[in-house]
Design a protein around this motif. Sequence first.
Motif, PDB file in Angstrom:
ATOM      1  N   ARG A 141       0.873   4.384 -14.577  1.00 24.61           N
ATOM      2  CA  ARG A 141       2.128   3.953 -13.952  1.00 24.61           C
ATOM      3  C   ARG A 141       2.347   4.649 -12.618  1.00 24.61           C
ATOM      4  O   ARG A 141       2.783   4.024 -11.643  1.00 24.61           O
ATOM      5  CB  ARG A 141       3.306   4.216 -14.904  1.00 24.61           C
ATOM      6  CG  ARG A 141       3.385   3.199 -16.039  1.00 24.61           C
ATOM      7  CD  ARG A 141       4.629   3.389 -16.880  1.00 24.61           C
ATOM      8  NE  ARG A 141       4.532   4.533 -17.765  1.00 24.61           N
ATOM      9  CZ  ARG A 141       5.300   5.607 -17.717  1.00 24.61           C
ATOM     10  NH1 ARG A 141       6.243   5.719 -16.769  1.00 24.61           N
ATOM     11  NH2 ARG A 141       5.152   6.583 -18.582  1.00 24.61           N
ATOM     12  N   PHE A 142       2.040   5.941 -12.552  1.00 24.45           N
ATOM     13  CA  PHE A 142       2.242   6.676 -11.301  1.00 24.45           C
ATOM     14  C   PHE A 142       1.377   6.095 -10.185  1.00 24.45           C
ATOM     15  O   PHE A 142       1.866   5.762  -9.103  1.00 24.45           O
ATOM     16  CB  PHE A 142       1.909   8.156 -11.502  1.00 24.45           C
ATOM     17  CG  PHE A 142       2.017   8.975 -10.234  1.00 24.45           C
ATOM     18  CD1 PHE A 142       3.232   9.526  -9.846  1.00 24.45           C
ATOM     19  CD2 PHE A 142       0.907   9.180  -9.419  1.00 24.45           C
ATOM     20  CE1 PHE A 142       3.337  10.271  -8.674  1.00 24.45           C
ATOM     21  CE2 PHE A 142       0.995   9.915  -8.254  1.00 24.45           C
ATOM     22  CZ  PHE A 142       2.219  10.459  -7.874  1.00 24.45           C
ATOM     23  N   HIS A 143       0.080   5.977 -10.440  1.00 27.27           N
ATOM     24  CA  HIS A 143      -0.827   5.534  -9.389  1.00 27.27           C
ATOM     25  C   HIS A 143      -0.541   4.101  -8.958  1.00 27.27           C
ATOM     26  O   HIS A 143      -0.543   3.803  -7.757  1.00 27.27           O
ATOM     27  CB  HIS A 143      -2.281   5.678  -9.852  1.00 27.27           C
ATOM     28  CG  HIS A 143      -2.794   7.077  -9.758  1.00 27.27           C
ATOM     29  ND1 HIS A 143      -3.299   7.610  -8.596  1.00 27.27           N
ATOM     30  CD2 HIS A 143      -2.867   8.069 -10.684  1.00 27.27           C
ATOM     31  CE1 HIS A 143      -3.677   8.866  -8.799  1.00 27.27           C
ATOM     32  NE2 HIS A 143      -3.418   9.163 -10.068  1.00 27.27           N
ATOM     33  N   LEU A 144      -0.292   3.218  -9.896  1.00 29.96           N
ATOM     34  CA  LEU A 144      -0.085   1.819  -9.528  1.00 29.96           C
ATOM     35  C   LEU A 144       1.278   1.614  -8.869  1.00 29.96           C
ATOM     36  O   LEU A 144       1.399   0.811  -7.935  1.00 29.96           O
ATOM     37  CB  LEU A 144      -0.252   0.916 -10.751  1.00 29.96           C
ATOM     38  CG  LEU A 144      -1.652   0.930 -11.380  1.00 29.96           C
ATOM     39  CD1 LEU A 144      -1.762  -0.142 -12.462  1.00 29.96           C
ATOM     40  CD2 LEU A 144      -2.757   0.746 -10.340  1.00 29.96           C
ATOM     41  N   ARG A 145       2.295   2.316  -9.330  1.00 29.47           N
ATOM     42  CA  ARG A 145       3.597   2.216  -8.670  1.00 29.47           C
ATOM     43  C   ARG A 145       3.542   2.801  -7.266  1.00 29.47           C
ATOM     44  O   ARG A 145       4.162   2.278  -6.328  1.00 29.47           O
ATOM     45  CB  ARG A 145       4.681   2.911  -9.499  1.00 29.47           C
ATOM     46  CG  ARG A 145       5.156   2.102 -10.701  1.00 29.47           C
ATOM     47  CD  ARG A 145       6.167   2.854 -11.531  1.00 29.47           C
ATOM     48  NE  ARG A 145       7.341   3.257 -10.757  1.00 29.47           N
ATOM     49  CZ  ARG A 145       8.327   3.993 -11.249  1.00 29.47           C
ATOM     50  NH1 ARG A 145       8.272   4.417 -12.514  1.00 29.47           N
ATOM     51  NH2 ARG A 145       9.374   4.316 -10.496  1.00 29.47           N
ATOM     52  N   LEU A 146       2.803   3.879  -7.107  1.00 34.64           N
ATOM     53  CA  LEU A 146       2.641   4.470  -5.781  1.00 34.64           C
ATOM     54  C   LEU A 146       1.945   3.493  -4.838  1.00 34.64           C
ATOM     55  O   LEU A 146       2.416   3.228  -3.725  1.00 34.64           O
ATOM     56  CB  LEU A 146       1.838   5.768  -5.879  1.00 34.64           C
ATOM     57  CG  LEU A 146       1.449   6.439  -4.552  1.00 34.64           C
ATOM     58  CD1 LEU A 146       2.692   6.820  -3.760  1.00 34.64           C
ATOM     59  CD2 LEU A 146       0.580   7.660  -4.820  1.00 34.64           C
ATOM     60  N   LEU A 147       0.835   2.917  -5.282  1.00 32.78           N
ATOM     61  CA  LEU A 147       0.096   1.981  -4.435  1.00 32.78           C
ATOM     62  C   LEU A 147       0.908   0.728  -4.135  1.00 32.78           C
ATOM     63  O   LEU A 147       0.769   0.137  -3.063  1.00 32.78           O
ATOM     64  CB  LEU A 147      -1.223   1.606  -5.107  1.00 32.78           C
ATOM     65  CG  LEU A 147      -2.242   2.744  -5.256  1.00 32.78           C
ATOM     66  CD1 LEU A 147      -3.430   2.280  -6.071  1.00 32.78           C
ATOM     67  CD2 LEU A 147      -2.692   3.261  -3.899  1.00 32.78           C
ATOM     68  N   ALA A 148       1.764   0.329  -5.073  1.00 35.41           N
ATOM     69  CA  ALA A 148       2.592  -0.867  -4.859  1.00 35.41           C
ATOM     70  C   ALA A 148       3.523  -0.696  -3.663  1.00 35.41           C
ATOM     71  O   ALA A 148       3.936  -1.689  -3.047  1.00 35.41           O
ATOM     72  CB  ALA A 148       3.396  -1.183  -6.114  1.00 35.41           C
ATOM     73  N   LEU A 149       3.842   0.549  -3.317  1.00 44.16           N
ATOM     74  CA  LEU A 149       4.719   0.802  -2.175  1.00 44.16           C
ATOM     75  C   LEU A 149       4.070   0.386  -0.849  1.00 44.16           C
ATOM     76  O   LEU A 149       4.760   0.236   0.160  1.00 44.16           O
ATOM     77  CB  LEU A 149       5.103   2.282  -2.118  1.00 44.16           C
ATOM     78  CG  LEU A 149       5.957   2.781  -3.297  1.00 44.16           C
ATOM     79  CD1 LEU A 149       6.169   4.292  -3.193  1.00 44.16           C
ATOM     80  CD2 LEU A 149       7.302   2.058  -3.342  1.00 44.16           C
ATOM     81  N   ALA A 150       2.752   0.171  -0.878  1.00 40.31           N
ATOM     82  CA  ALA A 150       2.064  -0.293   0.334  1.00 40.31           C
ATOM     83  C   ALA A 150       2.269  -1.788   0.541  1.00 40.31           C
ATOM     84  O   ALA A 150       1.952  -2.314   1.613  1.00 40.31           O
ATOM     85  CB  ALA A 150       0.577   0.024   0.256  1.00 40.31           C
ATOM     86  N   GLY A 151       2.773  -2.488  -0.479  1.00 46.29           N
ATOM     87  CA  GLY A 151       3.110  -3.893  -0.327  1.00 46.29           C
ATOM     88  C   GLY A 151       1.963  -4.870  -0.482  1.00 46.29           C
ATOM     89  O   GLY A 151       2.091  -6.033  -0.082  1.00 46.29           O
ATOM     90  N   ASN A 152       0.844  -4.436  -1.074  1.00 49.00           N
ATOM     91  CA  ASN A 152      -0.317  -5.314  -1.245  1.00 49.00           C
ATOM     92  C   ASN A 152      -0.612  -5.462  -2.736  1.00 49.00           C
ATOM     93  O   ASN A 152      -1.197  -4.576  -3.356  1.00 49.00           O
ATOM     94  CB  ASN A 152      -1.529  -4.741  -0.507  1.00 49.00           C
ATOM     95  CG  ASN A 152      -2.727  -5.684  -0.500  1.00 49.00           C
ATOM     96  OD1 ASN A 152      -2.933  -6.455  -1.437  1.00 49.00           O
ATOM     97  ND2 ASN A 152      -3.520  -5.613   0.548  1.00 49.00           N
TER      98      ASN A 152
END
Length: 235
Positions: A141-152
């Motif tokens: 959850r941490f890694h994917l939510r973090l990466l989601a902030l890039a908008g891709n």
Amino acid sequence: MGELRRHGPLLVQERLRDQVANALRAAMIAGELRVGAVYSAPALAAELGVSPTPVREAMLALAREGLVEPVRNKGFRVTELSERDLDEYTELRALIEVPTVGRIARTVPAEELEALRPVAREIVTAAARHDLIGYLDADRRFHLRLLALAGNERLVEAVGELRKRARLYGLTGLDRSGTLVASAEEHLELLDLLIGGDAPGAEACMRRHLGHVRSLWSAGALPAVPEPRSLPDGG
């Protein structure tokens, strides 16, 4: 032919398949399903208390993720990752995640990043409690939510698939050796760098974290896998 409608029993069956798949993933993490061993759908179904059909469906889904492979007339074998597999998955993740966290550090407001702190703390708490299922869930959850902030969204999907394939390798060994907590704490360090807007520092931390995880895999993946125990509940 007209468009098929979804009916209740199909949805129930789909949920059961997903529950079984989650139970089987958990069994792999805990070493209850052994790498290289072959398991039949009827035998697993009997242990989980369900019919063989959702187990077969779940195992086919896990095969698409690379976690198991079909064995003709026998069932499914839990796949083993080679050192080359692990190197390649780590390299791909670094190519994607390192520059992405740099971009996030430069563009995402601190308050959005701060919202991830409870999840980062969950990772550390789960590692300290030897809760491997909880650790992997919070880490994902941490890694994917973090990466989601890039908008891709496609980027997030790609990393999600890489994480599934490199999933639990050596995790029980890392836990036994006491090194899992140190790896977990790197998430808090990364978050602090991101909130501080330190893009080079965040990139370096992510690169080090992925390299650290890879080196820990090498150290922790080799001990003998424990004998299987009863499978976790699929509910």
